[in-house]
Enzyme design. Sequence first.
Site, PDB file in Angstrom:
ATOM      1  N   GLY A  16      37.883  42.455  73.952  1.00  0.00           N
ATOM      2  CA  GLY A  16      38.821  42.065  72.907  1.00  0.00           C
ATOM      3  C   GLY A  16      39.228  40.601  73.003  1.00  0.00           C
ATOM      4  CB  THR A  17      40.420  38.520  75.826  1.00  0.00           C
ATOM      5  OG1 THR A  17      41.377  39.513  76.217  1.00  0.00           O
ATOM      6  CG2 THR A  17      41.019  37.145  76.022  1.00  0.00           C
TER       7      THR A  17
ATOM      8  CG  ASN B 164      49.753  45.451  72.971  1.00  0.00           C
ATOM      9  OD1 ASN B 164      49.947  44.781  71.963  1.00  0.00           O
ATOM     10  ND2 ASN B 164      50.169  45.071  74.174  1.00  0.00           N
TER      11      ASN B 164
ATOM     12  CD  GLN C 166      46.024  49.211  72.550  1.00  0.00           C
ATOM     13  OE1 GLN C 166      45.867  50.431  72.516  1.00  0.00           O
ATOM     14  NE2 GLN C 166      45.974  48.538  73.692  1.00  0.00           N
TER      15      GLN C 166
ATOM     16  CB  SER D 256      38.542  46.109  73.480  1.00  0.00           C
ATOM     17  OG  SER D 256      38.355  46.159  74.869  1.00  0.00           O
TER      18      SER D 256
ATOM     19  CG  HIS E 189      38.913  48.403  78.259  1.00  0.00           C
ATOM     20  ND1 HIS E 189      40.158  48.582  78.806  1.00  0.00           N
ATOM     21  CD2 HIS E 189      38.927  47.186  77.677  1.00  0.00           C
ATOM     22  CE1 HIS E 189      40.894  47.493  78.577  1.00  0.00           C
ATOM     23  NE2 HIS E 189      40.168  46.640  77.888  1.00  0.00           N
TER      24      HIS E 189
ATOM     25  CB  THR F 181      21.191  38.187  79.164  1.00  0.00           C
ATOM     26  OG1 THR F 181      20.312  37.067  79.247  1.00  0.00           O
ATOM     27  CG2 THR F 181      20.401  39.482  79.263  1.00  0.00           C
TER      28      THR F 181
ATOM     29  CB  CYS G 130      55.461  39.816  86.927  1.00  0.00           C
ATOM     30  SG  CYS G 130      55.894  38.577  88.135  1.00  0.00           S
TER      31      CYS G 130
HETATM   32  N1  PLP Z   1      44.492  43.029  71.871  1.00  0.00           N
HETATM   33  C1  PLP Z   1      45.248  44.109  72.145  1.00  0.00           C
HETATM   34  C2  PLP Z   1      46.164  44.630  71.096  1.00  0.00           C
HETATM   35  C3  PLP Z   1      45.154  44.733  73.388  1.00  0.00           C
HETATM   36  O1  PLP Z   1      45.923  45.794  73.660  1.00  0.00           O
HETATM   37  C4  PLP Z   1      44.251  44.210  74.348  1.00  0.00           C
HETATM   38  C5  PLP Z   1      44.131  44.825  75.695  1.00  0.00           C
HETATM   39  O2  PLP Z   1      45.072  45.057  76.379  1.00  0.00           O
HETATM   40  C6  PLP Z   1      43.486  43.097  74.019  1.00  0.00           C
HETATM   41  C7  PLP Z   1      43.627  42.538  72.780  1.00  0.00           C
HETATM   42  C8  PLP Z   1      42.506  42.509  74.988  1.00  0.00           C
HETATM   43  O3  PLP Z   1      41.344  43.312  75.076  1.00  0.00           O
HETATM   44  P1  PLP Z   1      40.373  43.201  76.352  1.00  0.00           P
HETATM   45  O4  PLP Z   1      41.058  43.849  77.483  1.00  0.00           O
HETATM   46  O5  PLP Z   1      39.135  43.949  75.937  1.00  0.00           O
HETATM   47  O6  PLP Z   1      40.093  41.757  76.559  1.00  0.00           O
END
Ligand code: PLP
Length: 395
Positions: free
Chosen positions: A70-71, A150, A178, A198, A200, A236, A326
């Site tokens: 996602g990031t 999230n 999410q 994402s 996971h 890759t 934190c």
């Molecule tokens: N955006 C949201 C709303 C998320 O909850 C998360 C993950 O916690 C991310 C982006 C980031 O995704 P990733 O962990 O696959 O980089």
Amino acid sequence: MIYLDNNATTAVAPEAIEAMLPWLKEGYGNPSAGYRFGKASRRAVEEAREEVAALVGAADPAEIVFTSGGTESIHTAIRSSLSVRPQARRLLASAVEHSAVYEPFQSLGERGYAIDLCPVDAAGRLDLDAWRRSLAADGLALAALIWANNETGVLSPVAEAAEAAAEAGVPLHCDAVQAVGKSPVEARALPIQSLSISAHKFHGPKGVGALYLNRRSHFEPQILGGGQEAGRRSGTENLPGIVGMGVAARLARERLEADPAQAATAALRDRFEARVLAAVPDAEINGEPAGRLPNTSNLLFPGIDGEGLLILLDEAGVCCSPGSACSTGSVQPSRVLLAMGRSRSQARGSVRFSLSRFTTETEIDEAAAAVVAAAKKLRVVFGSGTSGRVVGGRS
Ligand code: PLP
């Protein structure tokens, strides 16, 4: 262990693990290779692309670009917009974005971009009038909107927000990390430019994700090199990860087609909340109860420090997340809860519980009992407040 932190990450589906193994063992051919061994890998990648495209309702599998998660997808979408519109010096997002959007926007703000953060109300709902007003500003490079939050699970009014962005001629990126797999997402029905995904978060492996790119949008590749992913993301491919993501996407789509509201998960979440709220009467739900993801429960326990609650719950074998994180050594209350008008101490007294399709009724009942016992214990021991330290960030 009772795992109620599925918005942080999910267990990988056994079917996804099974499907990945051959591509870690004997099927290690490079998908870009011209011989049959490589072509088999290529076919596996393309099958996964079709599954991910189907899960998010893309018009064409070619609109899916695999990434590391996602990031990376979000950063790519932001950076591409800046490249496509180099004169534009303004960015818009909601006030409740994930840090994967918020932090790059902050960094761009420090480099001279004007950043507009659109407010939400006390229930976490986007202020659409303010959104429309912000879209009228000149020089917007991109608008970004989280599809489902999230922390609270609150769903954004994506259709209205996307329509408004399209009318204003502003490209819209949706962080759907999410939402995908938990709530129906139909990208082709919306005038959005891009969408982040994402694996996971929906029982796929970690470190693999995708960027949906509307075929009518302009895109400037950000990772250059070998030209993989039709030149849009070099490197890759993570073949086993992509295969696992494809299987997880198929399973999620089948479940959503059978039950778009995910009623069984929502019923368990509601049962959990009913039990906790009955026994801790001043506890409250953070976020619009009727407009949330079916799996998410963010609860405020007034006068209790969420950190203390988390420690007791960890001892009881319950995994969940704090409403604070934190940062540089001090406990920071959740930016999202503050944007909803919660005070710092209310944010510190908030805890997120998030379910998955693997969560059982027995687990919910045991977790609710553990939460109630922990809340009562903290009130007896500390009276109206406790203190603690939180380690790690929020996902
Ligand atoms: N955006 C949201 C709303 C998320 O909850 C998360 C993950 O916690 C991310 C982006 C980031 O995704 P990733 O962990 O696959 O980089």
